[in-house]
Motif scaffolding. Structure first.
Motif, short mmCIF file in Angstrom:
data_model
loop_
_atom_site.label_atom_id
_atom_site.label_comp_id
_atom_site.label_asym_id
_atom_site.label_seq_id
_atom_site.Cartn_x
_atom_site.Cartn_y
_atom_site.Cartn_z
N LEU A 159 0.81 -1.20 0.00
CA LEU A 159 0.00 0.00 0.00
C LEU A 159 0.85 1.26 0.00
O LEU A 159 0.58 2.20 -0.71
CB LEU A 159 -0.95 -0.01 1.20
N SER A 160 1.90 1.28 0.80
CA SER A 160 2.76 2.45 0.82
C SER A 160 3.48 2.61 -0.53
O SER A 160 3.63 3.71 -1.04
CB SER A 160 3.78 2.36 1.96
N PHE A 188 -3.79 -5.56 3.92
CA PHE A 188 -4.73 -4.70 3.19
C PHE A 188 -5.74 -4.06 4.13
O PHE A 188 -6.30 -3.02 3.82
CB PHE A 188 -5.46 -5.52 2.12
N LEU A 189 -6.01 -4.71 5.27
CA LEU A 189 -6.99 -4.17 6.22
C LEU A 189 -6.34 -3.12 7.11
O LEU A 189 -6.30 -3.26 8.33
CB LEU A 189 -7.57 -5.31 7.06
N ASP A 190 -5.83 -2.11 6.51
CA ASP A 190 -5.16 -1.03 7.23
C ASP A 190 -5.79 0.29 6.81
O ASP A 190 -5.52 0.81 5.73
CB ASP A 190 -3.66 -1.02 6.92
N LEU A 194 -4.88 2.96 3.62
CA LEU A 194 -5.89 3.22 2.61
C LEU A 194 -6.26 4.70 2.56
O LEU A 194 -6.45 5.28 1.49
CB LEU A 194 -7.13 2.37 2.88
N THR A 195 -6.36 5.32 3.73
CA THR A 195 -6.66 6.75 3.80
C THR A 195 -5.56 7.55 3.10
O THR A 195 -5.84 8.47 2.31
CB THR A 195 -6.79 7.20 5.26
N LYS A 196 -4.30 7.21 3.39
CA LYS A 196 -3.17 7.91 2.78
C LYS A 196 -3.17 7.73 1.26
O LYS A 196 -2.93 8.68 0.50
CB LYS A 196 -1.86 7.38 3.37
N LEU A 197 -3.45 6.50 0.83
CA LEU A 197 -3.49 6.22 -0.61
C LEU A 197 -4.53 7.09 -1.31
O LEU A 197 -4.27 7.69 -2.35
CB LEU A 197 -3.82 4.73 -0.84
N SER A 235 -12.92 10.19 11.30
CA SER A 235 -13.72 11.24 10.65
C SER A 235 -13.65 11.13 9.12
O SER A 235 -14.62 11.45 8.43
CB SER A 235 -13.24 12.62 11.10
N PHE A 236 -12.50 10.67 8.59
CA PHE A 236 -12.36 10.56 7.14
C PHE A 236 -13.39 9.59 6.57
O PHE A 236 -14.10 9.91 5.61
CB PHE A 236 -10.94 10.09 6.78
N TRP A 237 -13.50 8.39 7.15
CA TRP A 237 -14.41 7.37 6.63
C TRP A 237 -15.86 7.76 6.87
O TRP A 237 -16.73 7.50 6.02
CB TRP A 237 -14.08 6.02 7.26
N ILE A 238 -16.14 8.38 8.00
CA ILE A 238 -17.51 8.80 8.30
C ILE A 238 -17.95 9.90 7.34
O ILE A 238 -19.07 9.89 6.82
CB ILE A 238 -17.61 9.28 9.76
N GLN A 239 -17.04 10.85 7.07
CA GLN A 239 -17.36 11.94 6.16
C GLN A 239 -17.64 11.44 4.75
O GLN A 239 -18.53 11.93 4.06
CB GLN A 239 -16.22 12.95 6.15
#
Length: 549
Positions: A159-160, A188-190, A194-197, A235-239
């Motif tokens: 992912l990185s 993958f369950l990170d 995933l947010t950074k990607l 907050s990222f995923w909720i938004q």
């Protein structure tokens, strides 16, 4: 939009009877594409060896819609052709190698060799380098689906590495939809990676579909995985309204990130019991929820669901009495007036029902249980059918294992017996209405499945709700046992939710405990009986409506 689904595999180029009797090279582009629609993959591969020039011509014909899957050679000529596809005028492109060891050897693209493709599906194992080289040819993605990415050294850095290598690719920065399906690599369950990607590489991403599946060895392994859920509540995923869920199927578990934004669910009987729990769970996930319930309970149900919803405007409700066809008609008229006749419907959940009640009839003269549980929902669905078909919706019919209590088919004869007060038996009438729910599902799928509609029936389990108010289990001295013997209302809602959202649910089939299940009454899965009962339902409802107007 020019479209091509293109699968690459192995086949032997042989002549067929079709090739011997018809010189396909003389057919028009339009007729050739029509022929493709009537061939299966094997027949296409058999004829394709003579069509290289014609197919190359089709690629550069902007007026032709190519949509057939092809299985082709793995040799130099076809690989050159593959590169030509990538750089053609196509906007939809699907690649899949049957041989996992085969690789796509393409150099990184230059500015003067870019593709107009907007929708790319990579449906086979490919390395990270292959993936990056492929997407370097695409100027502006709108949608990307990657089934499986493999890396030869350390999976821990995938992912990185992906985010670093994709930062300089303009095609990814314009991505609207991204789908990733992977297995057997817990890294993958990170959520943080995933947010950074997404933030670094695809800031304009609107829809993100993610499925990770793993074989379970023991309960401890499941407990280890389940702890990663908390990472997805930032907050990222909720938004973004991207919801992390898990589904357990026998010895497998799937972790899924779904977007409920823009999805609309209509639920009958949503003022209480599993209908209310279904509404609450969908509202929590950011979906638009429309509640149908009796007037006396409706406003309180709307207020309760709004408390957990992302926005108040996502929750609405309309009074509905399923024991009155004119009430159903008025309800849907009001719904269409306020919500719009062209509003997309993700799923209609026909949940409301009565069980084993004393003998009575609806305002239209139906036996109360059959009138509420079946005829009411039949007419409601009929009124919404144009929208359901246009939306390619799901229709979820809540049946019951009680369909097996009466081992007979649902016919005019067996229904007439329950319509007669002298021969009426509460549980027999309830059982018959639940067979009718299954028939309705079977025939709804048969009639409209080809148009994209999907119908499901289910048993929610024994659930502690007000549905038992007419049964002995509701008596004060027995009632406490319900908390020990029955599911909670939230547990009872799970199979309804499963059929409403999961791709694992099977259209036209009966489900229990979030999986397809065999019916326990052989008469209940008879397609001829289902067709007959639909015809009768359609006729009798039309007659009743005519009488009332």
């Amino acid at each position: 939009m020019d479209t091509l689904q293109f699968d690459m595999g192995n086949f032997d180029a042989t002549q067929t009877t079709f090739q011997q009797t018809l010189d396909i090279n003389y057919l028009s582009n339009e007729l050739l594409c029509e022929i493709f629609d009537y061939f299966n993959e094997y027949e296409l591969s058999e004829t394709f060896s003579t069509l290289y020039c014609r197919f190359e011509e089709l690629l550069h014909c902007s007026s032709v819609l190519l949509k057939t899957q092809f299985y082709l050679f793995e040799n130099d000529r076809i690989m050159n052709m593959f590169k030509e596809f990538l750089l053609s005028k196509l906007k939809y492109y699907r690649i899949s190698f049957c041989n996992n060891s085969h690789s796509i050897t393409l150099p990184m693209a230059t500015n003067n060799r870019l593709s107009p493709i907007e929708y790319l599906v990579i449906n086979h194992y490919c390395s990270l380098n292959e993936f990056v080289s492929l997407i370097s040819y695409v100027l502006q993605f709108r949608r990307l689906t990657v089934q499986k990415i493999k890396i030869n050294n350390s999976n821990l850095i995938i992912l990185s590495s992906l985010s670093i290598q994709l930062n300089n690719l303009k095609s990814i920065s314009n991505l609207n939809i991204l789908t990733i399906i992977v297995s057997d690599d817990i890294t993958f369950l990170d959520a943080y990676r995933l947010t950074k990607l997404i933030l670094n590489s695809s800031p304009q991403l609107e829809k993100f579909h993610f499925i990770y599946y793993e074989h379970l060895d023991n309960e401890q392994q499941y407990s280890t995985f389940i702890g990663r859920q908390n990472q997805f509540f930032s907050s990222f995923w909720i938004q973004q309204k991207w919801i992390f869920e898990d589904e357990i199927r026998d010895t497998d578990i799937e972790y899924i990130i779904r977007s409920y934004s823009g999805k609309t669910y209509l639920i009958t009987g949503s003022a209480g019991g599993i209908g209310n729990q279904t509404a609450l769970e969908l509202a929590k996930r950011g979906a638009k929820v429309v509640l149908f319930a009796r007037p006396s309970n409706l406003q309180q149900a709307i207020n309760d669901v709004k408390k957990v919803a992302r926005e108040d405007k996502l929750i609405s409700g309309y009074p509905l009495d399923l024991a009155d066809l004119l009430s159903i008609e008025k309800c849907i008229e009001e719904y269409k007036k306020n919500e719009g006749e062209n509003t997309s419907i993700t799923a209609l959940i026909n949940n409301a029902g009565v069980m084993a009640c004393p003998y009575s009839r609806t305002k239209d003269g139906f036996e109360m249980q059959m009138g509420t549980n079946h005829f009411g929902h039949f007419y409601l669905t009929q009124l919404l059918l144009p929208q359901l078909l246009k939306s390619k919706s799901r229709v979820v019919n809540v049946s019951s294992t009680s369909h097996a209590l009466l081992q007979v088919p649902c016919t005019l004869e067996t229904y007439t017996e329950q319509l007669n007060k002298q021969t009426y038996k509460p549980w027999h009438a309830y059982s018959l209405s639940k067979i009718a729910n299954i028939y309705f599902t079977i025939e709804l799928q048969r009639r409209f499945g080809a148009q994209g509609l999907r119908a499901y029936s289910l048993h929610p389990g024994g659930v502690n709700t007000g549905l038992q108010r007419h049964t002995v289990i509701s008596q004060w001295f027995i009632a406490p046992l319900r908390f020990l013997l029955f599911k909670t209302q939230l547990e009872g809602a799970q199979t309804s939710l499963f059929c409403a959202v999961s791709d694992k649910a099977v259209p036209g089939k009966y489900h229990s405990d979030c999986r397809e299940t065999k019916v326990d009454n052989p008469h209940a899965e008879n397609p001829e009986r289902a067709r007959e009962w639909w015809d009768y339902s359609e006729k009798i409802v039309a007659e009743k409506i005519k009488q009332r107007h």
